[in-house]
Design a protein around this motif. Structure first.
Motif, PDB file in Angstrom:
ATOM      1  N   TYR A  90       0.441  -1.380   0.013  1.00 59.08           N
ATOM      2  CA  TYR A  90       0.050  -0.269   0.004  1.00 59.08           C
ATOM      3  C   TYR A  90       1.145   1.104   0.145  1.00 59.08           C
ATOM      4  O   TYR A  90       0.400   1.958  -1.275  1.00 59.08           O
ATOM      5  N   GLY A  91       1.917   1.487   0.792  1.00 58.71           N
ATOM      6  CA  GLY A  91       2.721   2.563   0.968  1.00 58.71           C
ATOM      7  C   GLY A  91       3.310   2.601  -0.166  1.00 58.71           C
ATOM      8  O   GLY A  91       3.437   3.852  -0.560  1.00 58.71           O
ATOM      9  N   ALA A  92       4.163   1.779  -1.015  1.00 55.67           N
ATOM     10  CA  ALA A  92       4.761   1.589  -2.366  1.00 55.67           C
ATOM     11  C   ALA A  92       3.952   2.081  -3.344  1.00 55.67           C
ATOM     12  O   ALA A  92       4.315   3.057  -4.538  1.00 55.67           O
ATOM     13  N   GLY A  93       2.584   2.036  -3.348  1.00 56.92           N
ATOM     14  CA  GLY A  93       1.676   2.263  -4.186  1.00 56.92           C
ATOM     15  C   GLY A  93       1.414   3.942  -5.027  1.00 56.92           C
ATOM     16  O   GLY A  93       1.378   4.070  -5.133  1.00 56.92           O
ATOM     17  N   PHE A  94       2.220   4.957  -3.653  1.00 55.22           N
ATOM     18  CA  PHE A  94       1.656   6.173  -4.038  1.00 55.22           C
ATOM     19  C   PHE A  94       3.246   6.739  -5.047  1.00 55.22           C
ATOM     20  O   PHE A  94       3.381   7.766  -5.193  1.00 55.22           O
ATOM     21  N   ARG A  95       4.013   5.933  -4.792  1.00 54.26           N
ATOM     22  CA  ARG A  95       5.343   6.171  -5.340  1.00 54.26           C
ATOM     23  C   ARG A  95       5.928   7.254  -4.885  1.00 54.26           C
ATOM     24  O   ARG A  95       6.099   7.996  -6.369  1.00 54.26           O
ATOM     25  N   ASP A  96       6.162   7.301  -4.531  1.00 57.61           N
ATOM     26  CA  ASP A  96       6.543   8.432  -3.457  1.00 57.61           C
ATOM     27  C   ASP A  96       7.530   7.628  -2.205  1.00 57.61           C
ATOM     28  O   ASP A  96       7.398   7.321  -0.846  1.00 57.61           O
ATOM     29  N   SER A  97       8.761   8.268  -2.650  1.00 62.92           N
ATOM     30  CA  SER A  97       9.824   7.603  -1.751  1.00 62.92           C
ATOM     31  C   SER A  97       9.951   8.004   0.107  1.00 62.92           C
ATOM     32  O   SER A  97      10.252   8.445   0.641  1.00 62.92           O
ATOM     33  N   ASN A  98       9.374   9.182  -0.470  1.00 60.03           N
ATOM     34  CA  ASN A  98       9.035  10.288   1.258  1.00 60.03           C
ATOM     35  C   ASN A  98       7.901   9.102   2.350  1.00 60.03           C
ATOM     36  O   ASN A  98       7.890  10.036   3.121  1.00 60.03           O
ATOM     37  N   ILE A  99       7.375   8.913   1.359  1.00 63.21           N
ATOM     38  CA  ILE A  99       5.759   8.133   2.190  1.00 63.21           C
ATOM     39  C   ILE A  99       6.715   6.112   2.407  1.00 63.21           C
ATOM     40  O   ILE A  99       6.913   5.151   1.404  1.00 63.21           O
ATOM     41  N   SER A 100       6.692   5.841   2.926  1.00 72.36           N
ATOM     42  CA  SER A 100       6.891   4.382   3.891  1.00 72.36           C
ATOM     43  C   SER A 100       5.921   3.416   4.943  1.00 72.36           C
ATOM     44  O   SER A 100       5.686   4.383   6.393  1.00 72.36           O
ATOM     45  N   LEU A 101       5.255   2.530   5.235  1.00 71.29           N
ATOM     46  CA  LEU A 101       4.872   1.856   5.797  1.00 71.29           C
ATOM     47  C   LEU A 101       5.338   0.776   6.996  1.00 71.29           C
ATOM     48  O   LEU A 101       5.804  -0.320   5.586  1.00 71.29           O
ATOM     49  N   THR A 102       5.988   1.428   7.957  1.00 73.13           N
ATOM     50  CA  THR A 102       7.484  -0.054   8.693  1.00 73.13           C
ATOM     51  C   THR A 102       6.824  -0.416   9.248  1.00 73.13           C
ATOM     52  O   THR A 102       6.498   0.549  10.390  1.00 73.13           O
TER      53      THR A 102
END
Length: 310
Positions: A90-102
């Motif tokens: 889900y997090g990677a689907g934003f295609r934004d390296s500033n968003i990560s669900l860790t």
């Protein structure tokens, strides 16, 4: 804006794993809870919805459609690691390296796998290429180092890679995501949302006609062989995370870790001793591979670097 979300529910997963008492239903419920939490946090705090433009449109579209797509997969979550896979998707689907669900627990490392064919692929010049073959592995169904993967399971390799790796192991819209995830193309990483080791793949040697090879997992899986395959394909730091060397007449500053125990006192002393060279007209290279996200790397490095060398 950097949004690295770590969820309390994930901490509960870690505790359940330690106790050995968690069941699949717990993980499914936790996945749904954390996906919804991520959606709500991003909707409330990320600036993209308030900014006009295509990037905002894409963000808002994935915020909801990505949530629906991810929630539809939640029934397959059966462990803490699969929970982490789904949140990463889900997090990677934003295609934004500033968003990560860790997750807040240590999950699968880069060398983890439950099966592999005895060889590994890397991303080279826009293609998936065989980069490593297990020593001693021979036969008519074994490709050569340098062979290009054309297809797997009768699926063109780009489509196959997108389904198996994209968002699960990395963002295939980026070169970094391609490089770091490429070794997993033919591995089984115990991700319940994708296929494991393919049954057949086509490989091409040079300009020759591609040939289809039947693939069987190389068993038994010996300790250390997946690490050897990965290290032969993707750069990984050595045992000394902090050092300064000279490469082609230019200072090369290795900062592969920001851990407190990495040896900062000795490293900072070395930096102070080479200030003149670092400030020279040839410049210097700061190698941050193997550490955290690029934003965190730069800020952490600047905070730790002696003032005389900043």
């Amino acid at each position: 804006m950097s949004r690295t979300l770590s969820f309390a529910a994930v901490a509960a997963v870690a505790l359940s794993l330690t106790a050995g008492a968690a069941v699949a239903q717990d993980f499914r419920a936790l996945a749904r809870q954390d996906l919804q939490m991520a959606h709500d946090e991003l909707a409330a705090n990320h600036p993209a919805p308030a900014i006009p433009g295509q990037a905002s449109t894409d963000f808002r579209a994935w915020l909801d459609t990505g949530l629906s797509e991810s929630l539809a997969l939640a029934n397959r979550v059966n462990s803490g690691d699969s929970h982490a896979y789904l949140l990463r998707f889900y997090g990677a689907g934003f295609r934004d390296s500033n968003i990560s669900l860790t997750p807040s627990f240590e999950g699968l490392g880069p060398y983890f796998g439950t099966a592999w064919p005895g060889y590994t692929t890397g991303w080279r010049d826009g293609k998936y290429v065989v980069t490593y073959v297990k020593p001693g592995l021979r036969g008519s169904n074994i490709p050569r180092v340098g062979d290009t993967v054309v297809s797997c399971n009768a699926t063109p390799i780009e489509e196959f890679a997108r389904a198996k790796l994209d968002r699960w192991e990395g963002d295939l819209n980026t070169e970094a995501g391609r490089v770091t995830s490429a070794p997993y193309l033919l591995w089984n990483r115990n991700n319940p949302f994708v296929n494991g080791v393919p049954s057949t793949c086509e490989f091409q040697t040079g300009n020759r006609r591609a040939r289809a090879l039947t693939i069987a997992p190389a068993l038994p899986l010996a300790a250390g062989e997946l690490e050897a395959a990965y290290r032969a394909t993707v750069y990984m730091p050595g045992p000394t995370p902090l050092s300064i060397e000279t490469v082609n007449g230019r200072p090369w500053v290795n900062v592969h870790s920001f851990a407190d125990a990495a040896g900062w006192d000795a490293f900072n002393a070395a930096v102070e001793g080479q200030v003149a060279q670092l400030r020279g007209p040839q410049g210097f290279v700061m190698d941050l591979r193997g550490s955290a996200s690029i934003r965190d790397r730069v800020s952490a490095y600047q905070a730790r670097l002696p003032a005389v060398a900043r």
